[in-house]
Design a protein around this motif. Sequence first.
Motif, PDB file in Angstrom:
ATOM      1  N   ALA A  93    -106.580 -49.725  12.686  1.00  0.00           N
ATOM      2  CA  ALA A  93    -107.412 -49.874  13.891  1.00  0.00           C
ATOM      3  C   ALA A  93    -106.563 -49.733  15.153  1.00  0.00           C
ATOM      4  N   SER A  94    -105.370 -50.314  15.146  1.00  0.00           N
ATOM      5  CA  SER A  94    -104.481 -50.238  16.313  1.00  0.00           C
ATOM      6  C   SER A  94    -104.052 -48.801  16.571  1.00  0.00           C
ATOM      7  N   LEU A  95    -103.822 -48.034  15.508  1.00  0.00           N
ATOM      8  CA  LEU A  95    -103.467 -46.624  15.662  1.00  0.00           C
ATOM      9  C   LEU A  95    -104.660 -45.831  16.198  1.00  0.00           C
ATOM     10  N   ILE A  96    -105.843 -46.080  15.623  1.00  0.00           N
ATOM     11  CA  ILE A  96    -107.057 -45.356  16.033  1.00  0.00           C
ATOM     12  C   ILE A  96    -107.361 -45.582  17.508  1.00  0.00           C
ATOM     13  N   PHE A  97    -107.201 -46.838  17.963  1.00  0.00           N
ATOM     14  CA  PHE A  97    -107.503 -47.166  19.358  1.00  0.00           C
ATOM     15  C   PHE A  97    -106.292 -47.008  20.280  1.00  0.00           C
ATOM     16  N   ASN A  98    -105.218 -46.434  19.715  1.00  0.00           N
ATOM     17  CA  ASN A  98    -104.027 -46.090  20.514  1.00  0.00           C
ATOM     18  C   ASN A  98    -103.509 -47.287  21.312  1.00  0.00           C
ATOM     19  N   LYS A  99    -103.369 -48.433  20.643  1.00  0.00           N
ATOM     20  CA  LYS A  99    -102.913 -49.652  21.312  1.00  0.00           C
ATOM     21  C   LYS A  99    -101.438 -49.535  21.716  1.00  0.00           C
ATOM     22  N   ASP A 100    -101.129 -50.057  22.915  1.00  0.00           N
ATOM     23  CA  ASP A 100     -99.766 -49.897  23.422  1.00  0.00           C
ATOM     24  C   ASP A 100     -98.738 -50.773  22.717  1.00  0.00           C
ATOM     25  N   PHE A 101     -99.184 -51.736  21.900  1.00  0.00           N
ATOM     26  CA  PHE A 101     -98.230 -52.594  21.200  1.00  0.00           C
ATOM     27  C   PHE A 101     -97.801 -52.016  19.843  1.00  0.00           C
ATOM     28  N   VAL A 102     -98.338 -50.839  19.487  1.00  0.00           N
ATOM     29  CA  VAL A 102     -97.968 -50.210  18.212  1.00  0.00           C
ATOM     30  C   VAL A 102     -96.488 -49.855  18.214  1.00  0.00           C
ATOM     31  N   ASN A 103     -95.794 -50.138  17.122  1.00  0.00           N
ATOM     32  CA  ASN A 103     -94.381 -49.787  16.959  1.00  0.00           C
ATOM     33  C   ASN A 103     -94.298 -48.301  16.622  1.00  0.00           C
TER      34      ASN A 103
ATOM     35  N   PHE B 288    -115.995 -38.704  11.782  1.00  0.00           N
ATOM     36  CA  PHE B 288    -117.076 -38.416  10.840  1.00  0.00           C
ATOM     37  C   PHE B 288    -117.159 -36.926  10.525  1.00  0.00           C
ATOM     38  N   ASP B 289    -116.632 -36.090  11.426  1.00  0.00           N
ATOM     39  CA  ASP B 289    -116.683 -34.643  11.232  1.00  0.00           C
ATOM     40  C   ASP B 289    -115.419 -34.106  10.562  1.00  0.00           C
ATOM     41  N   CYS B 290    -114.346 -34.895  10.586  1.00  0.00           N
ATOM     42  CA  CYS B 290    -113.053 -34.443  10.047  1.00  0.00           C
ATOM     43  C   CYS B 290    -112.732 -35.049   8.689  1.00  0.00           C
ATOM     44  N   LEU B 291    -113.445 -36.101   8.303  1.00  0.00           N
ATOM     45  CA  LEU B 291    -113.152 -36.814   7.057  1.00  0.00           C
ATOM     46  C   LEU B 291    -114.417 -37.032   6.247  1.00  0.00           C
ATOM     47  N   ASP B 292    -114.227 -37.273   4.961  1.00  0.00           N
ATOM     48  CA  ASP B 292    -115.303 -37.828   4.153  1.00  0.00           C
ATOM     49  C   ASP B 292    -115.149 -39.344   4.278  1.00  0.00           C
ATOM     50  N   ILE B 293    -115.916 -39.932   5.187  1.00  0.00           N
ATOM     51  CA  ILE B 293    -115.774 -41.347   5.523  1.00  0.00           C
ATOM     52  C   ILE B 293    -115.910 -42.248   4.295  1.00  0.00           C
ATOM     53  N   GLU B 294    -116.717 -41.815   3.323  1.00  0.00           N
ATOM     54  CA  GLU B 294    -116.934 -42.648   2.138  1.00  0.00           C
ATOM     55  C   GLU B 294    -115.657 -42.841   1.331  1.00  0.00           C
ATOM     56  N   GLU B 295    -114.671 -41.973   1.528  1.00  0.00           N
ATOM     57  CA  GLU B 295    -113.394 -42.120   0.818  1.00  0.00           C
ATOM     58  C   GLU B 295    -112.554 -43.246   1.407  1.00  0.00           C
ATOM     59  N   TYR B 296    -112.905 -43.708   2.594  1.00  0.00           N
ATOM     60  CA  TYR B 296    -112.131 -44.740   3.280  1.00  0.00           C
ATOM     61  C   TYR B 296    -113.039 -45.904   3.675  1.00  0.00           C
ATOM     62  N   PRO B 297    -113.393 -46.763   2.709  1.00  0.00           N
ATOM     63  CA  PRO B 297    -114.346 -47.856   2.986  1.00  0.00           C
ATOM     64  C   PRO B 297    -113.922 -48.786   4.113  1.00  0.00           C
ATOM     65  N   ILE B 298    -112.607 -48.916   4.354  1.00  0.00           N
ATOM     66  CA  ILE B 298    -112.161 -49.862   5.382  1.00  0.00           C
ATOM     67  C   ILE B 298    -112.382 -49.335   6.801  1.00  0.00           C
ATOM     68  N   LEU B 299    -112.650 -48.038   6.931  1.00  0.00           N
ATOM     69  CA  LEU B 299    -112.718 -47.464   8.273  1.00  0.00           C
ATOM     70  C   LEU B 299    -113.817 -48.080   9.131  1.00  0.00           C
ATOM     71  N   LYS B 300    -114.950 -48.406   8.519  1.00  0.00           N
ATOM     72  CA  LYS B 300    -116.032 -48.985   9.320  1.00  0.00           C
ATOM     73  C   LYS B 300    -115.589 -50.287   9.961  1.00  0.00           C
TER      74      LYS B 300
END
Length: 591
Positions: free
Chosen positions: A465-475, A504-516
């Motif tokens: 989630a931190s990577l997806i939202f581009n958080k500034d505290f990411v190492n 949703f257009d680049c991935l098969d979201i169902e393969e990554y249940p945690i993404l939601k």
Amino acid sequence: MQNNGFSTDWLYKLKQKNDIVSVIGKYIRLEKKGGKYWACCPFHNEKTASFTVNEDGFFYCFGCKEYGDVISFVMKYESCDFNQAVEILAKNANMEIPKFSGDDKVFEKKEKRDRLIKLLDLTYRHYQSNLYLPQAKLAQEYIKKRKLTKRELEDFKLGYSLGWTELVTYLKSKGFTEKEMLEAGVAQIKNNKCYDVMAERLIFPIFNAFNECVGFSARILGQADYAKYKNTAETLLFQKGKIVYAINLVKDLKKSQGINNLIIVEGQMDVIAMHKAGFKNTVACMGTALTKDNANSLKKISENIVLCFDGDTAGQKATLKSIETMRDEGVNLKIALMPDKKDPDEILNEYGREYLESIIKNAVSPLDYLIGMERKKYNLDSADEKGKFVVKCLEHISKVDSASYEDVYLEKLRDISRVPIDILRQDLLRMKKGQAPEKKEQKIDKDVLISRENGNIRAIKYIIASLIFNKDFVNNNIDYVKLLPKYEKVIKLAYNKTPISSYFDCLDIEEYPILKDCFNLDFTEFTNNEKGYFDQCLWYLISQEYVKKQTDLTEEFKNCKDIDKRKLLMNELSKVTKALKDKNLEEFYAR
């Protein structure tokens, strides 16, 4: 991946012009709280809002776990496929849909569907025009007898088939092949000749929720040795268990003035009679009872549903099957108690609108209906039959998932049977204990198991989630693909700062249940220590890798007989142990 031949860039523009909050807000009432918009979920029955919409382009329900982007929402709410949802949104944004550039099979399927829709559209219009010709006198007399007005004829697009080959000749003149007619279900072959399957019948076109004709039901007029009604055979477009007659009209009604409930009757003529009498919130299913697909389509229009099936034996059986089907569908179901052997059309003709309105108004709950049906079967003056009656009623009550609701009906059963309520409770408890426990286990799905997540999954969710939202505290020193290879595609999209809606257009979201959960993660819970929690999660995952490596090396060392290799293994083991002790992250640094 759901792009279906559309470019990711074009889909992104489509979503930009269809702000998810505005689009969903047209369907349901949203209320802003904090950084999200909340509503009661349109996909399951609830009284407390658990459905959220994120301005980043994502919706999620904490109750039923439905989630997706704006296209997914339209697909689910409108019960349509991806291409239909795109067409709805493109029309809303006044955008031109680009030429298809995807998989040939997908293109062929879309092209075939479009051709069949065009064929069926021409067919119903042709039937409709036939109805006013002199050759359709039999149909005209039937319509007059049923007291149908021009309004009903226009609303339901009624038509007539003039003969066995007339439609085939007409469709050929419009450029359609016999093969296409067969695929659309309007024709069949017999003795090497193609003929109209609805020949010489009154035609009821069947429309889906988007006003597309997908098939037909037809009634024979006059005496015949074959079935009075005939439906289109199963086709690409016409699947009887998914069809709801007049859903297009009810959907339009909801948009124009809203509806409080849906009334479900058995047949097309009952629907037409109900609409004529002012019950315009009436539909019918194509089978004798509701299916799960019917239930899913209907509850999106209204969660309040009244079954108004015929009062004969067949109608009662259909009611019982429908109650069973609707039990877990999250709707407020009521049963109209119809007079014996009467259908809605007959009641309207014999007793009038007010009488039928009172029947619908006094519709009972499924449990009241079931107890009433059981009461008719048994002689309660007989001790043996009373016992059987009580057992059957307890079986019905045992399926209720509310303790207070259960208690109400135990009291009702006590009043009817005169069996003390303590005895009824004991019997009910014994009955419940006797139910197979595996039934509950079978209902456990991935989402339930994920809710019992361990620290490993919590850590992965926070980091992703931190990577997806581009958080500034990411190492930024860490190679996250090396650390989490299973999520390589997700991480690379995050590196590219991909908007959430485009996942949703680049991935098969169902393969990554945690993404939601990643998309919907509430960072405000960690406001005071976001970086600290991120670093804890990062070390937790890395330490798990070190521990695994340590375990593997130890096992290999135990089984190794070669002295030189044992020295190398011991040296490697020492490094891993030191890295664990020092909390060293260097092995996972990006190179």
